[in-house]
Write a protein that holds these residues in place. Structure first.
Motif, PDB file in Angstrom:
ATOM      1  N   VAL A  23       0.838  -1.204   0.000  1.00 55.11           N
ATOM      2  CA  VAL A  23       0.000   0.000   0.000  1.00 55.11           C
ATOM      3  C   VAL A  23       0.871   1.250   0.000  1.00 55.11           C
ATOM      4  CG1 VAL A  23      -1.669   1.340   1.341  1.00 55.11           C
ATOM      5  CG2 VAL A  23      -1.965  -1.133   1.097  1.00 55.11           C
ATOM      6  N   ARG A  24       1.893   1.272   0.854  1.00 56.04           N
ATOM      7  CA  ARG A  24       2.794   2.435   0.904  1.00 56.04           C
ATOM      8  C   ARG A  24       3.512   2.628  -0.425  1.00 56.04           C
ATOM      9  NH1 ARG A  24       4.438  -0.036   5.916  1.00 56.04           N
ATOM     10  NH2 ARG A  24       3.406   0.939   7.703  1.00 56.04           N
ATOM     11  N   PHE A  25       3.963   1.535  -1.013  1.00 55.44           N
ATOM     12  CA  PHE A  25       4.679   1.619  -2.288  1.00 55.44           C
ATOM     13  C   PHE A  25       3.771   2.179  -3.378  1.00 55.44           C
ATOM     14  CE2 PHE A  25       6.077  -0.323  -6.318  1.00 55.44           C
ATOM     15  CZ  PHE A  25       7.382   0.144  -6.361  1.00 55.44           C
ATOM     16  N   ALA A  26       2.523   1.732  -3.418  1.00 47.60           N
ATOM     17  CA  ALA A  26       1.573   2.223  -4.423  1.00 47.60           C
ATOM     18  C   ALA A  26       1.321   3.717  -4.246  1.00 47.60           C
ATOM     19  CB  ALA A  26       0.264   1.441  -4.326  1.00 47.60           C
ATOM     20  N   LEU A  27       1.141   4.158  -3.011  1.00 46.00           N
ATOM     21  CA  LEU A  27       0.902   5.576  -2.747  1.00 46.00           C
ATOM     22  C   LEU A  27       2.126   6.419  -3.101  1.00 46.00           C
ATOM     23  CD1 LEU A  27      -0.966   5.289   0.680  1.00 46.00           C
ATOM     24  CD2 LEU A  27      -1.981   5.857  -1.535  1.00 46.00           C
ATOM     25  N   ALA A  28       3.313   5.890  -2.815  1.00 44.20           N
ATOM     26  CA  ALA A  28       4.541   6.624  -3.134  1.00 44.20           C
ATOM     27  C   ALA A  28       4.709   6.779  -4.643  1.00 44.20           C
ATOM     28  CB  ALA A  28       5.750   5.900  -2.539  1.00 44.20           C
ATOM     29  N   CYS A  29       4.417   5.723  -5.389  1.00 44.00           N
ATOM     30  CA  CYS A  29       4.511   5.794  -6.854  1.00 44.00           C
ATOM     31  C   CYS A  29       3.514   6.802  -7.411  1.00 44.00           C
ATOM     32  CB  CYS A  29       4.267   4.419  -7.469  1.00 44.00           C
ATOM     33  SG  CYS A  29       5.595   3.220  -7.195  1.00 44.00           S
ATOM     34  N   GLU A  30       2.315   6.813  -6.857  1.00 45.54           N
ATOM     35  CA  GLU A  30       1.303   7.765  -7.326  1.00 45.54           C
ATOM     36  C   GLU A  30       1.727   9.196  -7.021  1.00 45.54           C
ATOM     37  OE1 GLU A  30      -2.221   9.151  -9.042  1.00 45.54           O
ATOM     38  OE2 GLU A  30      -1.188   7.216  -9.142  1.00 45.54           O
ATOM     39  N   TYR A  31       2.322   9.408  -5.864  1.00 42.03           N
ATOM     40  CA  TYR A  31       2.777  10.750  -5.493  1.00 42.03           C
ATOM     41  C   TYR A  31       3.866  11.237  -6.450  1.00 42.03           C
ATOM     42  CZ  TYR A  31       4.766  14.548  -2.733  1.00 42.03           C
ATOM     43  OH  TYR A  31       5.231  15.769  -2.322  1.00 42.03           O
ATOM     44  N   LYS A  32       4.748  10.330  -6.865  1.00 41.18           N
ATOM     45  CA  LYS A  32       5.836  10.694  -7.778  1.00 41.18           C
ATOM     46  C   LYS A  32       5.391  10.704  -9.232  1.00 41.18           C
ATOM     47  CE  LYS A  32       8.560   7.468  -6.224  1.00 41.18           C
ATOM     48  NZ  LYS A  32       9.753   6.596  -6.050  1.00 41.18           N
ATOM     49  N   GLY A  33       4.175  10.211  -9.508  1.00 37.05           N
ATOM     50  CA  GLY A  33       3.683  10.181 -10.878  1.00 37.05           C
ATOM     51  C   GLY A  33       4.296   9.081 -11.716  1.00 37.05           C
ATOM     52  N   THR A  34       4.760   8.013 -11.073  1.00 35.49           N
ATOM     53  CA  THR A  34       5.357   6.893 -11.796  1.00 35.49           C
ATOM     54  C   THR A  34       4.429   5.682 -11.743  1.00 35.49           C
ATOM     55  OG1 THR A  34       6.535   6.166  -9.802  1.00 35.49           O
ATOM     56  CG2 THR A  34       7.690   7.674 -11.283  1.00 35.49           C
TER      57      THR A  34
END
Length: 270
Positions: free
Chosen positions: A50-61
């Motif tokens: 979940v954290r990894f998915a949110l981090a990727c979305e925040y970075k736009g990747t």
């Protein structure tokens, strides 16, 4: 004879038990899977996904499956059950879900997809899609910077232009539209236009393909723009049609206006 039949039935039952074919074995496997997902290690992995998915979305990747396996799960087995539980967490806590991206394909008018040189396989990557109702995503509730709103506004306009041009637009025509919208090659509001378009391509909102024959702007190569995989996952056809219709005079009947927009996009609407 009865003893032989009895012995045969007994051997069959023993064979089923040995190979795990009985219903009791299936129940044990299901219970083992459920219990393993509640272990401390599995719960930690679910939260990490979940954290990894949110981090990727925040970075736009993109959220890449290979990176989840290597960086988060560390090559451990059980990707599917961990992923499914992470999806439940995202839906329940954040109102989002991971959507698998489609492979890059050249669209045809009317929403059909044409064959390309590459096989039409899954991209093995995901993006987060918002599941909340529109009245929960108002600017008053979700705070973003003015710059982010302005850039996404330009992105939606480009997607609308491409949609209304039968889902594909060459760079010369697109730049002409952007010039008329005052999104110039260099501006104080958006910076360098090429960099802005490159960011949309990198984030997956646009797909840019080089054309073999035609010469493009200033004698350089010519490109054609389509919707990218992120745009396909995040924006529905009805949403982009509603977006286009919002710019028209309210005196025009909505159904008539939407029919006209769909026809402009190459859809067979009768």
């Amino acid at each position: 004879m009865s003893q032989i039949r009895k012995r045969a039935r007994q051997e069959t039952q023993e064979s089923d038990e040995d190979y795990g074919e009985g219903p009791s074995t299936q129940r044990v496997r299901t219970e083992d899977t459920q219990s393993s997902l509640t272990s401390d290690a599995s719960l930690r992995q679910i939260k990490d996904v979940v954290r990894f998915a949110l981090a990727c979305e925040y970075k736009g990747t993109f959220i890449r499956r290979d990176e989840i396996s290597k960086k988060v799960l560390q090559q451990s087995r059980g990707f599917n059950p961990i992923f499914a539980e992470a999806q439940k967490k995202l839906r329940h806590l954040f109102g989002m879900e991971m959507v698998e991206l489609s492979a890059r394909e050249k669209p045809k008018p009317g929403g059909a997809v044409g064959k390309t040189d590459k096989p039409t396989t899954s991209a093995r990557a995901y993006v987060l899609r918002n599941l909340l109702d529109s009245h929960y995503t108002l600017p008053e509730l979700i705070k973003r910077s003015d710059e982010e709103y302005e850039k996404m506004g330009v992105c939606y306009v480009i997607l609308a232009l491409i949609f209304s041009k039968e889902l594909a637009m060459n760079d010369t025509e697109l730049m002409g539209h952007l010039d008329r919208l005052r999104v110039m090659s260099s501006s104080e509001a958006f910076g360098e236009r090429d960099e802005l378009l490159n960011s949309f391509v990198k984030q997956g909102y646009l797909h840019r393909a080089k054309l073999a024959d035609d010469a493009g702007i200033e004698g350089g190569p010519s490109f054609e723009y389509y919707w990218g995989p992120r745009a396909k996952a995040e924006v529905s056809e009805d949403q982009i049609v509603d977006f286009i219709a919002s710019f028209y005079d309210a005196s025009t009947p909505a159904s008539q206006l939407k029919t006209y927009i769909y026809k402009a996009a190459g859809y067979d609407i009768r």
